[in-house]
Design an enzyme around this catalytic site. Structure first.
Site, short mmCIF file in Angstrom:
data_model
loop_
_atom_site.label_atom_id
_atom_site.label_comp_id
_atom_site.label_asym_id
_atom_site.label_seq_id
_atom_site.Cartn_x
_atom_site.Cartn_y
_atom_site.Cartn_z
N ASP A 105 0.84 -1.20 0.00
CA ASP A 105 0.00 0.00 0.00
C ASP A 105 0.88 1.26 0.00
O ASP A 105 2.03 1.21 0.43
CB ASP A 105 -0.89 0.02 1.25
CG ASP A 105 -1.87 -1.14 1.27
OD1 ASP A 105 -2.18 -1.68 0.19
OD2 ASP A 105 -2.31 -1.51 2.38
N1 URA Z 1 -1.19 -5.96 3.89
C1 URA Z 1 -1.73 -4.71 3.86
O1 URA Z 1 -2.79 -4.47 4.40
N2 URA Z 1 -1.03 -3.76 3.24
C2 URA Z 1 0.16 -3.95 2.66
O2 URA Z 1 0.74 -3.03 2.10
C3 URA Z 1 0.70 -5.25 2.69
C4 URA Z 1 0.00 -6.23 3.31
#
Ligand code: URA
Length: 240
Positions: A105
């Protein structure tokens, strides 16, 4: 990939034996960046120099993988109209052939592998392979041993199928808690949704490892380095 002798590169590419390619070069059948290359010992850089042998382009595709310490605020994409992308941080030869393995993310930090090896990326991401990924998370809410059991049992995170069993290691517990979590799949917002399922909100998330590759503690945010030979071997072993 660095510089290498022209005759060596052509021989490695299977254009001919070392002595055949030397002859080709000396007789003017090879050009580098539009100019006839007369010297077999000339140094060239794959991915930067355009090399033609008998008028045909020689592309030296060598698989390479980097570890990148993703900072928060950049998106895991190869191009984006308004956000900075992880690829904007890299200055590597043949960059246009590279891409991130999976995604983090925008606000997640930590280990991201960047490769030009499509087969390897596919193996690491394929749902059947269950490659381990470990994250450090800081969450709002008190983490308790029963949460560890719930993670271990496979949480309902709102998908048709529950999440696969995951390991939760609580590091501290309070209004803000800290933990390490290891998951064996890669669903959208997976870790955030797992904590949400037990009533906690992730306020910081960092990936520490993936498929046996551990983020190098000496890499600053935004920095990257090529995997070592040993790490490459570990990755090869993981994907089998
Ligand atoms: N899980 C998430 O919620 N976000 C990420 O960036 C990676 C794994």
């Amino acid at each position: 990939m660095g510089k290498m002798r022209l005759d060596k590169l052509l021989a490695n590419m299977g254009v001919g034996t070392r002595s055949q390619v030397k002859t080709m070069i000396r007789t003017g059948r090879v050009s580098v960046n539009g100019e006839i290359a007369g010297k077999p010992e000339m140094k060239v850089e794959d991915g930067r120099d355009r090399i033609l042998a008998d008028g045909r382009e020689v592309c030296y595709v060598k698989y390479d993988t980097y570890m990148f310490h993703k900072p928060a605020g950049c998106v895991t994409a190869t191009n984006d109209s308004h956000d900075r992308t992880v690829m904007d941080y890299l200055d590597i030869p043949g960059k246009e052939h590279f891409f991130p393995v999976g995604r983090l993310d925008k606000d997640t930090e930590g280990l991201l592998l960047i490769t030009n090896d499509g087969g390897m990326a596919h193996d690491l991401l394929s749902p059947g392979k269950h490659v381990d990924k470990t994250y450090y998370a800081k969450v709002e809410g008190r983490l308790l041993p029963e949460h560890g059991k719930a993670f271990g049992a496979g949480l309902d995170i709102g998908d048709p199928k529950p999440a696969l069993p995951a390991q939760l290691r609580i590091l501290s517990s309070g209004e803000i808690s800290e933990a390490e979590v290891t998951v064996h799949e890669g669903r959208f917002h997976q870790v955030k949704r797992m904590f949400a399922a037990v009533g906690c909100r992730v306020i910081y998330l960092k990936r520490l490892s993936m498929g046996g590759i551990v983020l190098d503690g000496t890499l600053e945010k935004g920095a990257y380095r090529r995997l070592t030979e040993e790490e490459r071997k570990r990755l090869d072993a993981t994907k089998k």
